[in-house]
Scaffold this active site. Structure first.
Site, mmCIF file in Angstrom:
data_model
loop_
_atom_site.group_PDB
_atom_site.id
_atom_site.type_symbol
_atom_site.label_atom_id
_atom_site.label_comp_id
_atom_site.label_asym_id
_atom_site.label_seq_id
_atom_site.Cartn_x
_atom_site.Cartn_y
_atom_site.Cartn_z
ATOM 1 N N GLU A 57 0.643 -1.428 -0.011
ATOM 2 C CA GLU A 57 -0.094 0.111 -0.040
ATOM 3 C C GLU A 57 0.837 1.074 0.136
ATOM 4 O O GLU A 57 0.652 2.376 -0.501
ATOM 5 C CB GLU A 57 -0.948 -0.004 1.342
ATOM 6 C CG GLU A 57 -1.606 1.182 1.461
ATOM 7 C CD GLU A 57 -2.308 1.107 2.987
ATOM 8 O OE1 GLU A 57 -3.420 1.634 2.700
ATOM 9 O OE2 GLU A 57 -1.696 1.332 3.891
ATOM 10 N N ASP A 58 2.004 0.974 0.635
ATOM 11 C CA ASP A 58 2.752 2.288 0.712
ATOM 12 C C ASP A 58 3.315 3.061 -0.471
ATOM 13 O O ASP A 58 3.913 4.059 -0.497
ATOM 14 C CB ASP A 58 3.847 2.377 2.048
ATOM 15 C CG ASP A 58 3.188 2.189 3.191
ATOM 16 O OD1 ASP A 58 2.533 3.084 3.573
ATOM 17 O OD2 ASP A 58 3.408 1.307 4.066
ATOM 18 N N HIS A 116 0.664 6.133 10.350
ATOM 19 C CA HIS A 116 0.294 6.938 9.262
ATOM 20 C C HIS A 116 -1.131 7.166 9.417
ATOM 21 O O HIS A 116 -1.908 6.918 10.537
ATOM 22 C CB HIS A 116 0.192 5.688 8.306
ATOM 23 C CG HIS A 116 1.437 5.307 7.559
ATOM 24 N ND1 HIS A 116 1.830 3.747 7.363
ATOM 25 C CD2 HIS A 116 2.291 5.941 6.833
ATOM 26 C CE1 HIS A 116 2.841 3.839 6.784
ATOM 27 N NE2 HIS A 116 3.243 5.044 6.638
ATOM 28 N N CYS A 157 -2.412 -2.246 4.455
ATOM 29 C CA CYS A 157 -1.170 -2.102 3.933
ATOM 30 C C CYS A 157 -0.799 -3.203 3.031
ATOM 31 O O CYS A 157 0.269 -3.168 2.411
ATOM 32 C CB CYS A 157 0.018 -2.289 5.198
ATOM 33 S SG CYS A 157 -0.420 -1.322 6.619
HETATM 34 C C1 CIR Z 1 7.001 0.629 8.033
HETATM 35 O O1 CIR Z 1 7.366 1.218 9.353
HETATM 36 O O2 CIR Z 1 7.107 1.211 7.086
HETATM 37 C C2 CIR Z 1 6.506 -0.755 7.954
HETATM 38 N N1 CIR Z 1 7.141 -1.540 9.044
HETATM 39 C C3 CIR Z 1 5.148 -0.817 8.268
HETATM 40 C C4 CIR Z 1 4.451 -0.071 7.082
HETATM 41 C C5 CIR Z 1 2.820 -0.299 7.357
HETATM 42 N N2 CIR Z 1 2.191 0.290 6.225
HETATM 43 C C6 CIR Z 1 0.967 1.058 6.354
HETATM 44 O O3 CIR Z 1 0.492 1.150 7.442
HETATM 45 N N3 CIR Z 1 0.509 1.471 5.289
#
Ligand code: CIR
Length: 264
Positions: A72-73, A167, A254
């Site tokens: 998702e990111d 987020h 995510c």
């Molecule tokens: C991070 O800190 O980037 C990852 N460990 C977790 C990302 C989670 N992503 C999200 O909530 N969209």
């Protein structure tokens, strides 16, 4: 413009990395991750997407990128265009290469560039407005670039203050075209005028992250009190075990990038 022809929901997912225990962590203490359980949780999540009608495109694991399961990111996908992000954590920026390749058949691509940073987990859409969390991962330059990319398509982009969480979507997520599930300690819902606000149960601080798929929600089994809140407002809730993914600070949104594709 929304599609006027019938559409099918597609999802991009990626198998978890064997190196996920080296993931980025911001608000959590590091805990050992059980790889077998992690893979089983993720496989069940993908199966549920399929059961709920998604055409799933599952990418291979990227073992040298610990957080790559959190697709998702790396992008924001709208009907008209996909925005490839520049994740706030430098360790995560290489994840966008394979996500660009996966989205290219489906959308025109535009890119967030230096000095902008943006994580897809900071972005949700309500109608023609995109809200972007000004978090430790997404900055004002990222919001401004996103606004420039999306203005020609008729979207407004607004920065939102968040506190105490990773987020925006840790703090608030859509559960309908006009409704948000909100954790009030992490975001002030007055920033979302016109939205119906459904509040998480105070015993479950991490309970605002939820995948909204039309009439269905995908939701962590770990939050039974907020699940009752969601059911009381008429949502159909499908629970998944998410304990290992949660140790990496991931929420249910995510692990997928969701988008409509005309089905005719
Ligand atoms: C991070 O800190 O980037 C990852 N460990 C977790 C990302 C989670 N992503 C999200 O909530 N969209």
């Amino acid at each position: 413009m929304r599609y006027s022809t019938p559409t099918m929901l597609h999802a991009i997912t990626r198998k978890p990395s064997a190196s996920m225990s080296a993931c980025e962590l911001t608000h959590l203490e590091r805990k050992p991750i059980d790889q077998g359980r992690l893979e089983a949780e993720h496989a069940r999540y993908v199966d549920l997407l399929r059961e709920l009608g998604c055409e799933v495109h599952e990418l291979d694991a990227e073992h040298e990128l610990p957080d790559a399961v959190f697709v998702e990111d790396a992008a924001i996908v709208l009907d008209e265009v996909a925005v490839i992000t520049r994740p706030g954590a430098p360790s995560r920026r290489p994840e966008t290469t394979s996500i660009s390749a996966a989205l290219e058949p489906w959308r025109d691509l535009v890119y967030i560039t230096d000095p902008g940073t943006l994580d897809g987990g900071d972005v949700f859409r309500l109608g023609r407005t995109l809200y972007v969390g000004l978090s430790s991962r997404s900055n004002r330059a990222g919001v401004e670039q996103l606004a420039l990319h999306l203005a020609p398509h008729g979207y407004e982009v607004l920065g939102v203050e968040v506190r105490g969480c990773l987020h925006l979507k840790s703090a608030a997520c859509p559960i309908a075209e006009d409704a948000l599930l909100v954790q009030m300690d992490w975001v002030d819902p007055r920033q979302f005028p016109g939205a119906r606000i459904i509040v998480t149960d105070h015993r479950e601080p991490g309970a605002a992250n939820v995948v909204w798929l039309g009439d269905d929600l995908i939701y962590p089994a770990a939050f039974p009190y907020t699940r009752e809140v969601l059911e009381a407002v008429g949502s159909r809730v499908h629970c998944v075990d998410y304990g290992e993914l949660a140790k990496a600070e991931g929420g249910v949104t995510c692990c997928s990038l969701l988008f409509d594709v005309p089905s005719l």
